[in-house]
Design a protein around this motif. Structure first.
Motif, short mmCIF file in Angstrom:
data_model
loop_
_atom_site.label_atom_id
_atom_site.label_comp_id
_atom_site.label_asym_id
_atom_site.label_seq_id
_atom_site.Cartn_x
_atom_site.Cartn_y
_atom_site.Cartn_z
N ALA A 86 -1.98 -10.90 -31.58
CA ALA A 86 -1.24 -9.70 -31.26
C ALA A 86 0.27 -9.87 -31.41
CB ALA A 86 -1.57 -9.27 -29.83
N LYS A 87 0.77 -11.10 -31.21
CA LYS A 87 2.22 -11.29 -31.18
C LYS A 87 2.79 -11.96 -32.43
CE LYS A 87 2.28 -11.59 -26.14
NZ LYS A 87 2.66 -12.40 -24.96
N PRO A 102 2.61 -10.26 -17.15
CA PRO A 102 2.72 -11.64 -17.65
C PRO A 102 2.91 -11.68 -19.16
CG PRO A 102 0.45 -11.10 -17.05
CD PRO A 102 1.30 -9.98 -16.57
N GLU A 103 3.65 -12.73 -19.64
CA GLU A 103 3.90 -12.89 -21.07
C GLU A 103 2.65 -13.28 -21.83
OE1 GLU A 103 6.56 -12.24 -22.70
OE2 GLU A 103 7.80 -11.71 -20.99
N ALA A 104 1.79 -14.00 -21.16
CA ALA A 104 0.57 -14.47 -21.82
C ALA A 104 -0.64 -14.12 -20.96
CB ALA A 104 0.63 -15.97 -22.06
N SER A 105 -1.74 -13.91 -21.67
CA SER A 105 -2.98 -13.60 -20.96
C SER A 105 -3.86 -14.83 -20.91
CB SER A 105 -3.70 -12.46 -21.67
OG SER A 105 -4.23 -12.91 -22.90
N SER A 106 -5.07 -14.65 -20.44
CA SER A 106 -6.02 -15.77 -20.37
C SER A 106 -6.73 -16.00 -21.69
CB SER A 106 -7.05 -15.48 -19.27
OG SER A 106 -6.42 -15.33 -18.03
N TYR A 107 -6.33 -15.26 -22.73
CA TYR A 107 -7.00 -15.38 -24.03
C TYR A 107 -5.96 -15.70 -25.10
CZ TYR A 107 -10.56 -12.98 -21.33
OH TYR A 107 -11.45 -12.64 -20.36
N PRO A 108 -5.70 -16.98 -25.36
CA PRO A 108 -4.61 -17.37 -26.29
C PRO A 108 -4.83 -16.89 -27.71
CG PRO A 108 -5.95 -19.26 -25.64
CD PRO A 108 -6.35 -18.15 -24.75
#
Length: 427
Positions: free
Chosen positions: A381-382, A369-375
């Motif tokens: 990180a990005k 997935p492009e995103a995790s559950s921790y915005p």
């Protein structure tokens, strides 16, 4: 979690039946004779005659103190005997069993005194006699005329009746009993009550082989190993045994005063014999006396007058010739074979699952997935910092603050890292 539990269960299984056993390191071995073999009643006349030959003019029979002393505690003496589990014990019965191996005392030649720092001697695969006792007599009776003899002296109240016979209800076994004559003896009759104080037993004789380890310092038997299958002596020499017991009990023939006889012990212990609890001691002495002829009149004891104390004699049955080893004890961990196999199976399943997952991850092209559950983590990180110089018309990447963002903790730290910078989002 399931993975960890599986590993834990496998470890528990491995040690479920693990034992700590004592082994013995051998430093020196020598040839010896040892063990206790089958009772041989033919030894008795010649053995008793040797006592008579010491003084032809002496009329009474000779009953040495050493005989009475040894016969009174043989089965509980760790130099001669070891308590073991009985071959058979019926439900509700009181059973005791003893293995007469003879220990170090019945070895020839005498053990060497070298290697003094090594405390044990092991005797391998030697003959042994097992005697199983069941307290009381069950479904059997004595014939007074055939099976019993009374031992006492005129003028004394001390007397007893001893009976020995083959068991009719348990083939291969024998029954024995001592009955106290409360009022002494009259002629050859035992004067007593209808139910006198008594000690009775049913016993069986088995021949076995065993390896034993003994202490060099006090001759005690420390361990019994490698017991083979017991073989019942189905046809014991009852008449020979009666001759041996007549020698032990007939204190008048030996010119021994009644108060100094074996009979006195049982006569004086009338109250003990009538108590189920306190009769344990006289019962053990009775067991020792019954075992004594089997110990003395076997090929490897001095009931065999051809035996020598310090020199190995030829002509004994082959299994009496053995190897004795001087050694030192050490402890060894023994893992149960079935538990080890189960441990390997469980470990194999766990390892197989782990490697299967890794191989699957390597061989399958997964789209993460492009995103995790921790915005906040995704943002740190990005995020990339770009500096644009409009005056120069050149766009270049300035110092990248992503390292600071990666170590930033909390919203305030992140804002400090981004202070004074332009944030751009990219699709």
């Amino acid at each position: 979690m399931a993975f960890i539990i599986a590993i834990w269960v496998a470890g528990v299984v491995l040690f479920a039946r693990t034992r700590l056993v004592v082994e013995y390191e051998s430093v020196n071995s020598y040839r010896a004779t040892a063990g206790v073999g089958q009772f041989n009643g033919s030894y008795i006349p010649e053995y008793l005659q040797r006592y008579k030959d010491t003084d032809q003019a002496y009329g009474p029979a000779v009953l040495p103190y050493s005989t009475v002393n040894t016969a009174s505690n043989l089965v509980v003496n760790p130099m001669h005997s070891t308590a073991i589990s009985p071959v058979v014990c019926g439900e509700g019965k009181v059973c005791h069993s003893y293995l007469l191996s003879g220990g170090l005392l019945m070895t020839t030649p005498w053990p060497p005194t070298t290697y003094a720092s090594f405390p044990v001697i092991t005797l391998r695969n030697i003959p042994a006699t097992q005697i199983d006792f069941v307290r009381g007599i069950h479904n059997d009776t004595f014939d007074d005329a055939e099976d019993c003899a009374v031992f006492g002296a005129e003028g004394f109240l001390i007397a007893m009746k001893f009976c020995l016979a083959r068991s009719q209800s348990s083939p291969g076994s024998m029954i024995a009993g001592i009955f106290v004559c409360l009022q002494g003896m009259n002629g050859s009759d035992c004067w007593t009550s209808a139910k006198p104080p008594e000690v009775t037993t049913t016993f069986s004789i088995y021949q076995r082989h065993a390896s034993i380890t003994t202490s060099r310092s006090n001759f005690s038997i420390l361990s019994v190993d490698r017991l083979d299958v017991p073989v019942l002596d189905a046809a014991p020499d009852v008449e020979g045994l009666k001759e041996a017991f007549n020698w032990l009990f007939n204190f008048t023939a030996a010119n021994i005063p009644a108060p100094s006889s074996i009979a006195e012990y049982f006569w004086a212990g009338q109250d003990q014999l009538e108590s189920e609890y306190w009769s344990v001691e006289p019962y053990q002495i009775f067991q020792s006396i019954l075992a004594y002829p089997f110990w003395l009149f076997n090929p490897n004891n001095f009931g065999n007058v051809n035996l020598h104390a310090k020199d190995i004699v030829p002509g004994l049955p082959a299994d009496f010739y053995t190897t004795a080893s001087i050694g030192n004890p050490y402890e060894r961990i023994v893992v149960d074979r079935s538990m080890f196999i189960l441990f390997c199976v469980l470990q194999g399943l766990v390892q197989g699952f782990a490697w299967g997952v890794m191989i699957w991850l390597w061989t399958v092209n997964l789209r993460f997935p492009e995103a995790s559950s921790y915005p906040i983590i995704d943002f740190a990180a990005k995020t990339r910092f770009a500096y644009s110089s409009q005056s120069a018309g050149v766009s270049q990447v300035a110092n990248d603050p992503s390292d600071d963002l990666a170590t930033a903790v909390g919203d305030r730290s992140i804002r400090n890292c981004l202070k004074g910078r332009r944030i751009m989002t990219c699709e």
